[in-house]
Design a protein around this motif. Structure first.
Motif, PDB file in Angstrom:
ATOM      1  N   ALA A 121       4.862   4.850  -0.176  1.00 44.82           N
ATOM      2  CA  ALA A 121       5.234   3.512   0.280  1.00 44.82           C
ATOM      3  C   ALA A 121       4.763   2.443  -0.690  1.00 44.82           C
ATOM      4  O   ALA A 121       5.518   1.509  -1.027  1.00 44.82           O
ATOM      5  N   THR A 122       3.521   2.563  -1.177  1.00 42.26           N
ATOM      6  CA  THR A 122       3.021   1.549  -2.106  1.00 42.26           C
ATOM      7  C   THR A 122       3.706   1.662  -3.469  1.00 42.26           C
ATOM      8  O   THR A 122       3.868   0.650  -4.162  1.00 42.26           O
ATOM      9  N   SER A 123       4.110   2.865  -3.868  1.00 41.42           N
ATOM     10  CA  SER A 123       4.867   3.010  -5.108  1.00 41.42           C
ATOM     11  C   SER A 123       6.229   2.333  -4.983  1.00 41.42           C
ATOM     12  O   SER A 123       6.696   1.670  -5.918  1.00 41.42           O
ATOM     13  N   LEU A 124       6.874   2.500  -3.827  1.00 41.92           N
ATOM     14  CA  LEU A 124       8.142   1.820  -3.577  1.00 41.92           C
ATOM     15  C   LEU A 124       7.968   0.312  -3.682  1.00 41.92           C
ATOM     16  O   LEU A 124       8.735  -0.378  -4.366  1.00 41.92           O
ATOM     17  N   LEU A 125       6.944  -0.203  -3.014  1.00 44.19           N
ATOM     18  CA  LEU A 125       6.723  -1.649  -3.030  1.00 44.19           C
ATOM     19  C   LEU A 125       6.387  -2.133  -4.437  1.00 44.19           C
ATOM     20  O   LEU A 125       6.871  -3.183  -4.880  1.00 44.19           O
ATOM     21  N   THR A 126       5.567  -1.364  -5.166  1.00 46.15           N
ATOM     22  CA  THR A 126       5.231  -1.743  -6.536  1.00 46.15           C
ATOM     23  C   THR A 126       6.480  -1.795  -7.410  1.00 46.15           C
ATOM     24  O   THR A 126       6.658  -2.723  -8.213  1.00 46.15           O
ATOM     25  N   GLY A 127       7.350  -0.800  -7.272  1.00 44.00           N
ATOM     26  CA  GLY A 127       8.579  -0.801  -8.047  1.00 44.00           C
ATOM     27  C   GLY A 127       9.433  -2.015  -7.768  1.00 44.00           C
ATOM     28  O   GLY A 127       9.980  -2.637  -8.695  1.00 44.00           O
ATOM     29  N   VAL A 128       9.552  -2.390  -6.506  1.00 45.98           N
ATOM     30  CA  VAL A 128      10.338  -3.572  -6.144  1.00 45.98           C
ATOM     31  C   VAL A 128       9.709  -4.835  -6.726  1.00 45.98           C
ATOM     32  O   VAL A 128      10.394  -5.700  -7.290  1.00 45.98           O
ATOM     33  N   LEU A 129       8.382  -4.953  -6.611  1.00 46.04           N
ATOM     34  CA  LEU A 129       7.705  -6.157  -7.094  1.00 46.04           C
ATOM     35  C   LEU A 129       7.808  -6.292  -8.606  1.00 46.04           C
ATOM     36  O   LEU A 129       8.059  -7.391  -9.129  1.00 46.04           O
ATOM     37  N   VAL A 130       7.612  -5.195  -9.327  1.00 46.29           N
ATOM     38  CA  VAL A 130       7.724  -5.248 -10.789  1.00 46.29           C
ATOM     39  C   VAL A 130       9.153  -5.599 -11.192  1.00 46.29           C
ATOM     40  O   VAL A 130       9.379  -6.344 -12.151  1.00 46.29           O
ATOM     41  N   ALA A 131      10.131  -5.083 -10.463  1.00 43.53           N
ATOM     42  CA  ALA A 131      11.529  -5.349 -10.803  1.00 43.53           C
ATOM     43  C   ALA A 131      11.872  -6.828 -10.691  1.00 43.53           C
ATOM     44  O   ALA A 131      12.659  -7.347 -11.483  1.00 43.53           O
ATOM     45  N   ALA A 168      11.103  -5.022   1.693  1.00 44.66           N
ATOM     46  CA  ALA A 168      10.053  -4.059   1.358  1.00 44.66           C
ATOM     47  C   ALA A 168       8.666  -4.525   1.790  1.00 44.66           C
ATOM     48  O   ALA A 168       7.875  -3.730   2.310  1.00 44.66           O
ATOM     49  N   VAL A 169       8.351  -5.805   1.574  1.00 43.42           N
ATOM     50  CA  VAL A 169       6.998  -6.285   1.873  1.00 43.42           C
ATOM     51  C   VAL A 169       6.680  -6.182   3.372  1.00 43.42           C
ATOM     52  O   VAL A 169       5.652  -5.597   3.755  1.00 43.42           O
ATOM     53  N   PRO A 170       7.522  -6.712   4.285  1.00 38.79           N
ATOM     54  CA  PRO A 170       7.203  -6.542   5.713  1.00 38.79           C
ATOM     55  C   PRO A 170       7.188  -5.081   6.163  1.00 38.79           C
ATOM     56  O   PRO A 170       6.360  -4.695   7.002  1.00 38.79           O
ATOM     57  N   ALA A 171       8.091  -4.256   5.607  1.00 42.65           N
ATOM     58  CA  ALA A 171       8.134  -2.849   6.011  1.00 42.65           C
ATOM     59  C   ALA A 171       6.845  -2.128   5.651  1.00 42.65           C
ATOM     60  O   ALA A 171       6.264  -1.396   6.474  1.00 42.65           O
ATOM     61  N   VAL A 172       6.367  -2.322   4.413  1.00 39.85           N
ATOM     62  CA  VAL A 172       5.123  -1.673   3.998  1.00 39.85           C
ATOM     63  C   VAL A 172       3.934  -2.271   4.739  1.00 39.85           C
ATOM     64  O   VAL A 172       2.991  -1.560   5.102  1.00 39.85           O
ATOM     65  N   TRP A 173       3.969  -3.564   5.000  1.00 34.89           N
ATOM     66  CA  TRP A 173       2.900  -4.204   5.780  1.00 34.89           C
ATOM     67  C   TRP A 173       2.786  -3.548   7.159  1.00 34.89           C
ATOM     68  O   TRP A 173       1.687  -3.178   7.590  1.00 34.89           O
ATOM     69  N   LEU A 174       3.902  -3.399   7.847  1.00 38.79           N
ATOM     70  CA  LEU A 174       3.868  -2.775   9.171  1.00 38.79           C
ATOM     71  C   LEU A 174       3.383  -1.326   9.090  1.00 38.79           C
ATOM     72  O   LEU A 174       2.626  -0.865   9.948  1.00 38.79           O
ATOM     73  N   LEU A 175       3.824  -0.615   8.047  1.00 37.20           N
ATOM     74  CA  LEU A 175       3.391   0.776   7.875  1.00 37.20           C
ATOM     75  C   LEU A 175       1.882   0.859   7.679  1.00 37.20           C
ATOM     76  O   LEU A 175       1.201   1.692   8.311  1.00 37.20           O
ATOM     77  N   LEU A 176       1.350   0.014   6.826  1.00 33.38           N
ATOM     78  CA  LEU A 176      -0.091   0.019   6.579  1.00 33.38           C
ATOM     79  C   LEU A 176      -0.869  -0.442   7.807  1.00 33.38           C
ATOM     80  O   LEU A 176      -1.922   0.118   8.135  1.00 33.38           O
ATOM     81  N   GLN A 177      -0.352  -1.466   8.488  1.00 31.34           N
ATOM     82  CA  GLN A 177      -1.052  -1.988   9.655  1.00 31.34           C
ATOM     83  C   GLN A 177      -1.132  -0.937  10.757  1.00 31.34           C
ATOM     84  O   GLN A 177      -2.158  -0.834  11.455  1.00 31.34           O
ATOM     85  N   ALA A 178      -0.080  -0.147  10.901  1.00 30.52           N
ATOM     86  CA  ALA A 178      -0.091   0.908  11.916  1.00 30.52           C
ATOM     87  C   ALA A 178      -1.087   2.008  11.582  1.00 30.52           C
ATOM     88  O   ALA A 178      -1.484   2.773  12.466  1.00 30.52           O
ATOM     89  N   ARG A 179      -1.476   2.107  10.309  1.00 28.18           N
ATOM     90  CA  ARG A 179      -2.423   3.140   9.879  1.00 28.18           C
ATOM     91  C   ARG A 179      -3.760   2.542   9.463  1.00 28.18           C
ATOM     92  O   ARG A 179      -4.525   3.173   8.721  1.00 28.18           O
ATOM     93  N   ALA A 180      -4.063   1.351   9.959  1.00 22.92           N
ATOM     94  CA  ALA A 180      -5.287   0.666   9.556  1.00 22.92           C
ATOM     95  C   ALA A 180      -6.531   1.453   9.954  1.00 22.92           C
ATOM     96  O   ALA A 180      -7.493   1.553   9.180  1.00 22.92           O
ATOM     97  N   ARG A 181      -6.537   2.022  11.148  1.00 22.24           N
ATOM     98  CA  ARG A 181      -7.697   2.806  11.584  1.00 22.24           C
ATOM     99  C   ARG A 181      -7.892   4.034  10.700  1.00 22.24           C
ATOM    100  O   ARG A 181      -9.027   4.417  10.381  1.00 22.24           O
ATOM    101  N   ARG A 182      -6.794   4.665  10.298  1.00 26.37           N
ATOM    102  CA  ARG A 182      -6.904   5.839   9.432  1.00 26.37           C
ATOM    103  C   ARG A 182      -7.381   5.450   8.030  1.00 26.37           C
ATOM    104  O   ARG A 182      -8.103   6.208   7.379  1.00 26.37           O
ATOM    105  N   LEU A 183      -6.992   4.268   7.571  1.00 28.96           N
ATOM    106  CA  LEU A 183      -7.528   3.782   6.304  1.00 28.96           C
ATOM    107  C   LEU A 183      -9.037   3.544   6.408  1.00 28.96           C
ATOM    108  O   LEU A 183      -9.791   3.845   5.464  1.00 28.96           O
TER     109      LEU A 183
END
Length: 344
Positions: A253-263, A211-226
């Motif tokens: 995506a961040t909700s998914l990652l948060t759920g995994v991290l809390v778990a 989950a962490v690398p997947a969300v990282w890549l997703l966010l990095q690809a949208r860095a300009r839009r952020l």
């Protein structure tokens, strides 16, 4: 005069070296000290397929301490990413999964799985991860619906809705904990809710390692839009960005990652709130630089904090969330005072 951001690549190299040193120390230190060279010898034998040597050192390094250290790094990196994304998406420096209620939703799902027996396999397994993700996603949908009520989108409304829903869910979580008739289970759940990496195993690393690398890549690809979102919705839309769609997919995506991290680690506070602030002081607000620095710094911070939690007391272990709160609150007050001073 604005402070010039530090070069990103050299900074990441320094943080990477520090992270490697922290991981080595985390595996080496403990009730049974193990020399760093022996730590790396065990890792080398295990990764190259050599037979392990007889004795307890191999077991301590490979089965107990190394999975825990790696889990701390993954959770810290994930929290750094989630906090950075949340603050950009709602244009609020106080936003993090806790202020948006997502962490409380994930905690409620996980506690329901533990107390009511809804998680398959028991313990911190796939059933618990699935329950935490379901709670995080359901909370996200509720908070999003409240924030979007009446049309439009107000970042302040989203944060206020998240705080209100999060407090309600926290109360319900406490009710479930008290409802448990097993005193030992209640104590374990309460300790886990304050943040704990003590249940780390190699199979447990699978979900955050994906989950962490997947969300990282997703966010990095949208860095300009952020970056564009920080200028406001109208400015971002003028650049051809579908703001509603971007927020929807990134919140999911961040909700998914948060759920995994809390778990896998329980509720660890202040890391997602503190790390982006510290990193912005060093590299600035451009998310192309900020995201990787926040991930590596978050990993380094949580590895060090977990080492302190394991070794600070002789007879018992401190919850990770206790130490992050003790560190995070003064740090944020200092940063707030510094920002106010620079604004004068």
């Amino acid at each position: 005069m604005a402070r010039r951001p530090l070069p990103t690549v050299p900074l990441l190299c320094l943080l990477g070296i520090a992270l490697l040193a922290a991981l080595t120390a985390a595996v080496s230190r403990g009730s049974t000290p193990i020399p760093p060279q022996e730590v790396w010898a065990v890792v080398w034998r295990r990764t190259t397929g050599e037979p392990p040597r007889p004795g307890t050192e191999d077991l301590i390094v490979w089965q107990l301490r190394l999975p825990r250290a790696l889990l701390a790094a993954l959770v810290g990196a994930g929290l750094g990413l989630v906090g950075t994304a949340a603050q950009a998406l709602v244009r609020n420096p106080l936003a993090d999964p806790y202020f948006l209620g997502v962490s409380q939703g994930a905690s409620l799902g996980a506690v329901a799985a533990l107390v009511l027996g809804l998680g398959a396999g028991g313990g911190l397994g796939l059933g618990l991860s699935g329950a935490a993700f379901a709670g995080a996603l359901a909370t996200f949908l509720l908070v999003w619906a409240i924030a979007r009520r009446g049309g439009g989108f107000a970042p302040l409304r989203l944060v206020l809705a998240g705080v209100a829903v999060g407090q309600f869910l926290s109360g319900f979580t406490s009710y479930l904990v008290l409802r448990s008739g097993d005193e030992q289970q209640t104590h374990g759940v309460l300790f886990w809710l304050m943040g704990s990496l003590g249940g780390a195993t190699w199979p447990l690393l699978a979900a955050p390692a994906l989950a962490v690398p997947a969300v990282w890549l997703l966010l990095q690809a949208r860095a300009r839009r952020l970056n564009a979102l920080l200028m406001g919705d109208e400015s971002a839309a003028g650049l051809g960005i579908d703001v509603v769609r971007l927020r929807r997919e990134l919140f999911t995506a961040t909700s998914l990652l948060t759920g995994v991290l809390v778990a896998v680690s329980g509720a660890i506070g202040f890391v997602a709130l503190m790390v982006p602030h510290v990193c912005r002081l060093v590299v600035g607000g451009d998310h192309r630089r900020l995201l990787p620095v926040a991930a590596v710094f978050g990993a380094l911070l949580l590895v060090v904090v977990d080492l302190v939690c394991r070794t600070a007391m002789d007879t018992r272990e401190l919850p990770v969330g206790v130490v992050t709160s003790l560190l995070g609150a003064p740090t944020l007050l200092y940063l707030l005072d510094r920002r106010q001073g620079s604004a004068r």
